[in-house]
Enzyme design. Structure first.
Site, PDB file in Angstrom:
ATOM      1  N   ASP A  36       0.777  -1.246   0.000  1.00  0.00           N
ATOM      2  CA  ASP A  36       0.000   0.000   0.000  1.00  0.00           C
ATOM      3  C   ASP A  36       0.812   1.302   0.000  1.00  0.00           C
ATOM      4  O   ASP A  36       0.453   2.261   0.694  1.00  0.00           O
ATOM      5  CB  ASP A  36      -0.969   0.008   1.195  1.00  0.00           C
ATOM      6  CG  ASP A  36      -1.957  -1.141   1.163  1.00  0.00           C
ATOM      7  OD1 ASP A  36      -1.953  -1.906   0.177  1.00  0.00           O
ATOM      8  OD2 ASP A  36      -2.730  -1.288   2.129  1.00  0.00           O
ATOM      9  N   GLU A  47      -4.653  -0.783  -1.427  1.00  0.00           N
ATOM     10  CA  GLU A  47      -5.946  -0.846  -0.730  1.00  0.00           C
ATOM     11  C   GLU A  47      -6.921   0.031  -1.501  1.00  0.00           C
ATOM     12  O   GLU A  47      -6.664   1.220  -1.723  1.00  0.00           O
ATOM     13  CB  GLU A  47      -5.813  -0.359   0.725  1.00  0.00           C
ATOM     14  CG  GLU A  47      -7.136  -0.493   1.480  1.00  0.00           C
ATOM     15  CD  GLU A  47      -7.063  -0.090   2.951  1.00  0.00           C
ATOM     16  OE1 GLU A  47      -5.949   0.078   3.490  1.00  0.00           O
ATOM     17  OE2 GLU A  47      -8.143   0.053   3.550  1.00  0.00           O
ATOM     18  N   LYS A  49      -6.743  -4.832  -3.153  1.00  0.00           N
ATOM     19  CA  LYS A  49      -7.333  -5.511  -1.993  1.00  0.00           C
ATOM     20  C   LYS A  49      -8.341  -4.599  -1.286  1.00  0.00           C
ATOM     21  O   LYS A  49      -8.061  -3.420  -1.055  1.00  0.00           O
ATOM     22  CB  LYS A  49      -6.226  -5.940  -1.025  1.00  0.00           C
ATOM     23  CG  LYS A  49      -5.419  -4.808  -0.409  1.00  0.00           C
ATOM     24  CD  LYS A  49      -4.337  -5.382   0.507  1.00  0.00           C
ATOM     25  CE  LYS A  49      -3.560  -4.328   1.253  1.00  0.00           C
ATOM     26  NZ  LYS A  49      -4.312  -3.549   2.225  1.00  0.00           N
ATOM     27  N   LYS A  86      -7.704  -4.858   4.920  1.00  0.00           N
ATOM     28  CA  LYS A  86      -6.399  -4.455   5.436  1.00  0.00           C
ATOM     29  C   LYS A  86      -5.375  -5.535   5.099  1.00  0.00           C
ATOM     30  O   LYS A  86      -4.245  -5.236   4.730  1.00  0.00           O
ATOM     31  CB  LYS A  86      -6.468  -4.198   6.954  1.00  0.00           C
ATOM     32  CG  LYS A  86      -7.460  -3.097   7.359  1.00  0.00           C
ATOM     33  CD  LYS A  86      -7.197  -1.779   6.654  1.00  0.00           C
ATOM     34  CE  LYS A  86      -8.172  -0.682   7.087  1.00  0.00           C
ATOM     35  NZ  LYS A  86      -8.090   0.502   6.214  1.00  0.00           N
ATOM     36  N   VAL A 139       3.251   0.336   4.214  1.00  0.00           N
ATOM     37  CA  VAL A 139       2.515   1.045   5.267  1.00  0.00           C
ATOM     38  C   VAL A 139       1.108   0.473   5.441  1.00  0.00           C
ATOM     39  O   VAL A 139       0.569  -0.120   4.517  1.00  0.00           O
ATOM     40  CB  VAL A 139       2.398   2.548   4.921  1.00  0.00           C
ATOM     41  CG1 VAL A 139       3.762   3.201   4.926  1.00  0.00           C
ATOM     42  CG2 VAL A 139       1.695   2.797   3.587  1.00  0.00           C
ATOM     43  N   CYS A 141      -2.183  -2.463   7.790  1.00  0.00           N
ATOM     44  CA  CYS A 141      -2.167  -3.387   6.651  1.00  0.00           C
ATOM     45  C   CYS A 141      -0.938  -4.294   6.634  1.00  0.00           C
ATOM     46  O   CYS A 141      -1.027  -5.450   6.194  1.00  0.00           O
ATOM     47  CB  CYS A 141      -2.288  -2.612   5.353  1.00  0.00           C
ATOM     48  SG  CYS A 141      -3.923  -1.871   5.188  1.00  0.00           S
TER      49      CYS A 141
END
Ligand code: TIU
Length: 224
Positions: free
Chosen positions: A25, A73, A130, A133, A158, A163
């Site tokens: 992410d 994410e 995704k 998380k 991060v 996540c």
């Protein structure tokens, strides 16, 4: 056999290419002003500090032609994959799907949802989108890793306690040997990062290993 000098003890590197880099992410939504991270009330300066270290890891994996997976994410534009529990969480002025300075918050395809240009994926590198998380929830990551016979994961990205930690725990339960690169991960809260690293290596490495990027890079240089 080569190993990475790590905690709680050395992390043995597989001889064949069963090792992948998993970058979680590193998106504008978390690292740039006007994204989801800032909408949640966070100061983004903390998380930006790891960009050069993640770039270094990425360069080494590219040089040695080792597999690289990036995650994002995100949610579908109609938010059908965002449960109300996630959509309505928090009291920020901008929610998931709202229009912010970088487009709709945490929505796939928006400018703010993309991976930051410093770490943009190259053709051939897999990008996992995704909705949760954890990177294994509602994705094909597990089957892609099995298809490539990957058993070992170096993890970066991060945020450490959200996540990254969720993904590392999911991977650990699925039998992957995971090492979190400690200076290639960050939180908006330095104390949460510290606690997460401690949790991972407690009890003999209950979730996995941690090591600085330099140790991993030195071991990879010896290995190939
Ligand atoms: N809020 C926070 O710390 N993290 C997230 O919402 N997602 C990720 O960690 N990527």
């Amino acid at each position: 056999m080569t190993s990475i000098l790590a905690q709680p003890y050395d992390y043995e590197l597989p001889v064949a290419s069963t090792l992948a880099l998993l970058i979680i992410d590193m998106q504008r939504d978390f690292l740039e002003s006007g994204g989801f991270g800032e909408a949640l009330g966070n100061d983004i300066s903390q998380v930006r500090s790891i960009i050069p270290t993640v770039q270094q890891l990425l360069a080494v994996f590219r040089e040695y032609k080792l597999p690289i997976f990036h995650t994002i994410e995100c949610h579908k534009p109609d938010l059908s994959d965002c449960p109300p529990s996630k959509l309505n969480r928090g009291k920020g002025k901008l929610k998931i799907g709202d229009i912010g300075p970088m487009g709709r918050i945490l929505v796939l395809g928006e400018y703010g949802n993309a991976i930051i240009p410093e770490l943009a994926p190259l053709p051939g590198e897999i990008v996992i989108t995704k909705p949760g998380k954890g990177a294994f929830y509602n994705t094909n990551l597990e089957s892609l890793l099995h298809e490539q016979n990957i058993t070992h994961l170096l993890i970066a990205g991060v945020t450490t306690e959200v996540c990254v930690q969720t993904t590392m725990r999911e991977a650990n339960d699925r039998g992957f040997q995971c090492l979190l690169v400690e200076d290639a991960t960050a939180s908006y809260f330095p104390e949460f990062k510290r606690s997460t690293l401690e949790m991972i290596i407690a009890q003999g490495g209950i979730v996995g290993w941690i090591a600085p990027a330099q140790n991993a890079i030195e071991a990879l240089e010896k290995r190939v």
